[in-house]
Design an enzyme around this catalytic site. Structure first.
Site, PDB file in Angstrom:
ATOM      1  N   GLY A  69       0.833  -1.199   0.000  1.00 57.44           N
ATOM      2  CA  GLY A  69       0.000   0.000   0.000  1.00 57.44           C
ATOM      3  C   GLY A  69       0.861   1.239   0.000  1.00 57.44           C
ATOM      4  O   GLY A  69       2.073   1.165   0.228  1.00 57.44           O
ATOM      5  N   CYS A  96       5.349  -6.191   1.284  1.00 52.27           N
ATOM      6  CA  CYS A  96       5.735  -4.785   1.129  1.00 52.27           C
ATOM      7  C   CYS A  96       5.238  -3.960   2.324  1.00 52.27           C
ATOM      8  O   CYS A  96       5.704  -4.161   3.437  1.00 52.27           O
ATOM      9  CB  CYS A  96       5.224  -4.244  -0.198  1.00 52.27           C
ATOM     10  SG  CYS A  96       6.065  -2.725  -0.687  1.00 52.27           S
ATOM     11  N   TYR A  97       4.259  -3.082   2.161  1.00 54.81           N
ATOM     12  CA  TYR A  97       3.754  -2.337   3.319  1.00 54.81           C
ATOM     13  C   TYR A  97       3.298  -3.287   4.422  1.00 54.81           C
ATOM     14  O   TYR A  97       3.492  -3.014   5.606  1.00 54.81           O
ATOM     15  CB  TYR A  97       2.590  -1.417   2.905  1.00 54.81           C
ATOM     16  CG  TYR A  97       1.984  -0.721   4.109  1.00 54.81           C
ATOM     17  CD1 TYR A  97       2.574   0.433   4.622  1.00 54.81           C
ATOM     18  CD2 TYR A  97       0.874  -1.258   4.762  1.00 54.81           C
ATOM     19  CE1 TYR A  97       2.057   1.041   5.762  1.00 54.81           C
ATOM     20  CE2 TYR A  97       0.354  -0.651   5.901  1.00 54.81           C
ATOM     21  CZ  TYR A  97       0.951   0.498   6.394  1.00 54.81           C
ATOM     22  OH  TYR A  97       0.451   1.092   7.523  1.00 54.81           O
ATOM     23  N   HIS A 191       7.265  -8.191  -4.242  1.00 50.55           N
ATOM     24  CA  HIS A 191       5.890  -8.570  -4.596  1.00 50.55           C
ATOM     25  C   HIS A 191       5.848  -9.956  -5.263  1.00 50.55           C
ATOM     26  O   HIS A 191       6.103 -10.065  -6.460  1.00 50.55           O
ATOM     27  CB  HIS A 191       5.285  -7.527  -5.540  1.00 50.55           C
ATOM     28  CG  HIS A 191       5.008  -6.238  -4.846  1.00 50.55           C
ATOM     29  ND1 HIS A 191       3.841  -5.998  -4.166  1.00 50.55           N
ATOM     30  CD2 HIS A 191       5.764  -5.129  -4.682  1.00 50.55           C
ATOM     31  CE1 HIS A 191       3.868  -4.791  -3.633  1.00 50.55           C
ATOM     32  NE2 HIS A 191       5.041  -4.238  -3.921  1.00 50.55           N
ATOM     33  N   SER A 246     -26.684 -10.657 -22.507  1.00 54.05           N
ATOM     34  CA  SER A 246     -26.101  -9.635 -23.383  1.00 54.05           C
ATOM     35  C   SER A 246     -25.378 -10.263 -24.561  1.00 54.05           C
ATOM     36  O   SER A 246     -25.050  -9.588 -25.522  1.00 54.05           O
ATOM     37  CB  SER A 246     -25.105  -8.810 -22.585  1.00 54.05           C
ATOM     38  OG  SER A 246     -23.993  -9.624 -22.252  1.00 54.05           O
ATOM     39  N   GLY A 247     -25.104 -11.562 -24.466  1.00 55.06           N
ATOM     40  CA  GLY A 247     -24.296 -12.193 -25.499  1.00 55.06           C
ATOM     41  C   GLY A 247     -22.838 -12.274 -25.079  1.00 55.06           C
ATOM     42  O   GLY A 247     -22.026 -12.900 -25.737  1.00 55.06           O
ATOM     43  N   GLY A 248     -22.496 -11.633 -23.953  1.00 54.28           N
ATOM     44  CA  GLY A 248     -21.114 -11.677 -23.468  1.00 54.28           C
ATOM     45  C   GLY A 248     -20.844 -12.937 -22.659  1.00 54.28           C
ATOM     46  O   GLY A 248     -21.740 -13.747 -22.432  1.00 54.28           O
ATOM     47  N   VAL A 249     -19.589 -13.069 -22.227  1.00 53.42           N
ATOM     48  CA  VAL A 249     -19.166 -14.265 -21.510  1.00 53.42           C
ATOM     49  C   VAL A 249     -19.907 -14.407 -20.177  1.00 53.42           C
ATOM     50  O   VAL A 249     -20.428 -15.475 -19.850  1.00 53.42           O
ATOM     51  CB  VAL A 249     -17.649 -14.202 -21.209  1.00 53.42           C
ATOM     52  CG1 VAL A 249     -17.186 -15.456 -20.510  1.00 53.42           C
ATOM     53  CG2 VAL A 249     -16.861 -13.963 -22.469  1.00 53.42           C
ATOM     54  N   ASP A 250     -19.979 -13.305 -19.406  1.00 55.66           N
ATOM     55  CA  ASP A 250     -20.496 -13.422 -18.044  1.00 55.66           C
ATOM     56  C   ASP A 250     -21.966 -13.825 -18.023  1.00 55.66           C
ATOM     57  O   ASP A 250     -22.347 -14.757 -17.308  1.00 55.66           O
ATOM     58  CB  ASP A 250     -20.298 -12.104 -17.278  1.00 55.66           C
ATOM     59  CG  ASP A 250     -18.826 -11.714 -17.194  1.00 55.66           C
ATOM     60  OD1 ASP A 250     -17.980 -12.604 -17.397  1.00 55.66           O
ATOM     61  OD2 ASP A 250     -18.535 -10.537 -16.936  1.00 55.66           O
ATOM     62  N   SER A 251     -22.791 -13.131 -18.806  1.00 54.63           N
ATOM     63  CA  SER A 251     -24.216 -13.473 -18.735  1.00 54.63           C
ATOM     64  C   SER A 251     -24.461 -14.856 -19.338  1.00 54.63           C
ATOM     65  O   SER A 251     -25.370 -15.571 -18.908  1.00 54.63           O
ATOM     66  CB  SER A 251     -25.087 -12.396 -19.387  1.00 54.63           C
ATOM     67  OG  SER A 251     -24.855 -12.297 -20.763  1.00 54.63           O
ATOM     68  N   SER A 252     -23.659 -15.262 -20.312  1.00 54.48           N
ATOM     69  CA  SER A 252     -23.845 -16.599 -20.900  1.00 54.48           C
ATOM     70  C   SER A 252     -23.493 -17.690 -19.884  1.00 54.48           C
ATOM     71  O   SER A 252     -24.213 -18.690 -19.755  1.00 54.48           O
ATOM     72  CB  SER A 252     -22.971 -16.786 -22.145  1.00 54.48           C
ATOM     73  OG  SER A 252     -23.304 -15.820 -23.107  1.00 54.48           O
ATOM     74  N   LYS A 392     -12.485 -13.300 -13.616  1.00 49.90           N
ATOM     75  CA  LYS A 392     -12.795 -13.552 -15.030  1.00 49.90           C
ATOM     76  C   LYS A 392     -12.239 -14.895 -15.511  1.00 49.90           C
ATOM     77  O   LYS A 392     -12.909 -15.631 -16.228  1.00 49.90           O
ATOM     78  CB  LYS A 392     -12.210 -12.416 -15.874  1.00 49.90           C
ATOM     79  CG  LYS A 392     -12.710 -12.402 -17.301  1.00 49.90           C
ATOM     80  CD  LYS A 392     -14.076 -11.783 -17.352  1.00 49.90           C
ATOM     81  CE  LYS A 392     -14.613 -11.655 -18.753  1.00 49.90           C
ATOM     82  NZ  LYS A 392     -15.874 -10.900 -18.767  1.00 49.90           N
TER      83      LYS A 392
END
Ligand code: XMP
Length: 536
Positions: A69, A96-97, A191, A246-252, A392
């Site tokens: 941070g 780190c922080y 990191h 919507s035709g997108g990945v998530d809603s499908s 995703k």
């Protein structure tokens, strides 16, 4: 196996068998930490660093990671680590922080250093700690393990707290890693979550799978089984669900999961706004309705959207017009589809993190892109968000597991307002048609050349300015198409993809020859920032 077991398959291995809590101190990499833990097959969640004791206990972590941070603990400042972290009796890893704050909490010294360290550093592992033992990129002359790591810090720990020892050093940070083995507290100045730290994944796996003892049980099949069970639990035996497709990945993927959980009690409402790419509307029906057997109502509303967009040139007004009409049509269709008490939404975990961060003010707010926002309250429906816990890449893995076609699952993201923000100025059917044709050629050639999966997003943009060209003996004076292809991981910053010149030439020639009414093709090489990915 008994008949009963056929009907009620054995419960899956518990995906939440070990849970890791990632506390966010404002690092730009916090989300990556949670993703890497999930990649190690272990469930993780991000919570704000001011989490209350009860919430921490309720989460029941088997290990805790403290993010980096922008704060500084020098002079007694900085965001404190909740005491409950250290009384939970589980291993803690500060990054780190997170390491500096832990060191300060236990009486170590943290100082600002003139030699800020940004970028790659060579790290030397020390003392055979259980966190780093056997993990190395190469061996030094004395047999010590050496690692290439990504550093990004100004402050550093200069004196160890009691009971801790040094487990790693770098040229600029002699105390670049600390451990209190008896209490299982660890700190790393670098990191491990970023890919530049080549052994980062191995280190995080060692922490979560080894030190915290969380087994790598999280697989796409387990996620599907768990989500299906959760949907059934939430919706009950009778509940009916509406889902905006919507035709997108998530809603499908959400549709396929809901269908697996409750069959015909989910109805997908697909408002085809006429602003989709070529063939996309039919593909949705083919994949979800025919392929998965989801009950889908398709509403061809292209002409209503065009009418609503007539005369509008301003991008935000276009977005509003589209959003409002979508809500209007969705409500009409919901009424027609019959009684439902739930509305499903394809919210994914990064959306959840972003809105949480927007609420707590811990990071810059990213614009909200949800075009069904506000609907559940208006329609008095209860929300179901089957993808709420998934990143995703996990949504994609679930899509593959459910048998959705790869072409859909690995499709580039597409904005809600669709081609309306890629036809600059007023949206008209003749412009959309030319854009669809040019875009289809661009994507086809990208796929053919093996470039589609190497870029994060690629599309054509229609410019309603006229440029002179010549074809045969004819002079033309017609609009211009621009090609945009970007490389990015998070879509917040992006770089123009360096596509091969031959590929661009092929696309340009094909567009000018095959798409009537386009005289010229340009290529957008601007980064984000200062440009955005979309042109509007
Ligand atoms: P920008 O243009 O802001 O885009 O750099 C970042 C990502 O967001 C997508 N995008 C949208 N998605 N509704 C959406 O659902 C929108 O209004 C919208 N505007 C941009 C864009 O395609 C890119 O992936």
């Amino acid at each position: 196996m008994t008949a009963a077991a056929d009907v009620h398959p054995a419960p899956p291995t518990d995906n939440h068998a070990g849970r890791i809590l990632v506390l966010d101190f404002g690092s730009q990499y916090t989300r990556l930490i949670a993703r890497r833990v999930r990649e190690a097959g272990v469930y993780s969640e991000i919570r704000s660093c001011d989490i209350g004791d009860d919430a921490l206990a309720a989460f029941g972590p088997r290990g805790i990671v403290l993010s980096g941070g922008p704060e500084s603990v020098t002079d007694g400042g900085g965001l404190p680590i909740p005491e409950a972290v250290f009384t939970a009796g589980v291993p803690v890893l500060g990054i780190c922080y997170g390491m500096q704050a832990m060191a300060a909490r236990f009486g170590g010294v943290v100082e600002s250093s003139d030699a800020r360290e940004f970028g790659m550093a060579e790290l030397r592992a020390r003392g055979h700690s259980d966190l780093l033992r056997g993990i190395e990129d190469r061996t030094g002359p004395g047999g010590e393990g050496l690692l290439d790591v990504w550093m990004s810090h100004g402050d550093r720990v200069t004196a160890l707290p009691d009971g801790f020892r040094t487990i790693a050093s770098s040229p600029n940070a002699p105390i670049a890693g600390i451990a209190h083995p008896a209490r299982r507290l660890y700190g790393l100045q670098f990191h491990p979550e970023v890919t530049h730290t080549r052994q980062g994944t191995a280190i995080l796996e060692r922490f979560v799978n080894g030190i915290c003892g969380c087994p790598p049980v999280r697989t796409p099949a387990n996620i599907v089984a768990e989500t299906v069970a959760a949907i059934r639990e939430r919706v009950g035996e009778e509940g009916r669900v509406l889902l905006a497709l919507s035709g997108g990945v998530d809603s499908s993927v959400a549709a396929a999961l809901l269908h697996r959980a409750i069959g015909d009690r989910v109805t997908g409402i697909f408002v085809d706004n006429g602003l989709l790419r070529r063939g996309e509307g039919d593909q949705v029906m083919e994949t979800l309705a025919r392929g998965q057997g989801v009950r889908v109502r398709r509403i061809d509303a292209g002409s209503r959207f065009l009418a609503a967009l007539r005369g509008i040139e301003d991008p935000e007004r276009k977005r509003n017009a589209i959003g409002n009409l979508f809500i209007e049509i969705f409500e009409e269709e919901a009424e027609r589809a019959g009684r439902a008490s739930f509305l499903a939404q394809g919210t994914i975990y990064p959306d959840v993190i972003e809105s949480a961060r927007a609420d707590t003010g811990k990071a810059a707010v990213i614009k909200s892109h949800h075009n069904v926002g506000g609907l559940p309250e208006r329609m008095r429906l209860t929300l179901v968000e089957p993808l709420r816990e998934l990143f995703k890449d996990e949504v994609r893995a679930v899509g593959v597991e459910l048998g959705l076609p790869r072409a859909l699952v690995f499709r580039h993201p597409f904005p809600g307002p669709g081609l309306a923000v890629r036809v600059l100025g007023e949206v008209r059917e003749d412009r959309l048609e030319r854009l669809r044709a040019a875009d289809a050629i661009f994507l086809e050639e990208l796929r053919r050349a093996g470039w589609y999966d190497r870029v994060a997003q690629a599309f054509a943009v229609f410019l309603p300015v006229r440029s002179v060209g010549v074809m045969g003996d004819q002079r033309r004076h017609e609009p211009v198409v621009v090609l945009r292809a970007v490389e990015t991981g998070d879509f917040m910053t992006a770089r123009a993809a360096r596509l091969p010149w031959e590929l661009l030439e092929t696309v340009s020639t094909r567009i000018v020859n095959e798409v009537p009414g386009v005289s010229r093709v340009g290529v957008d090489v601007t980064s984000k920032p200062p440009a955005t990915i979309e042109w509007e």
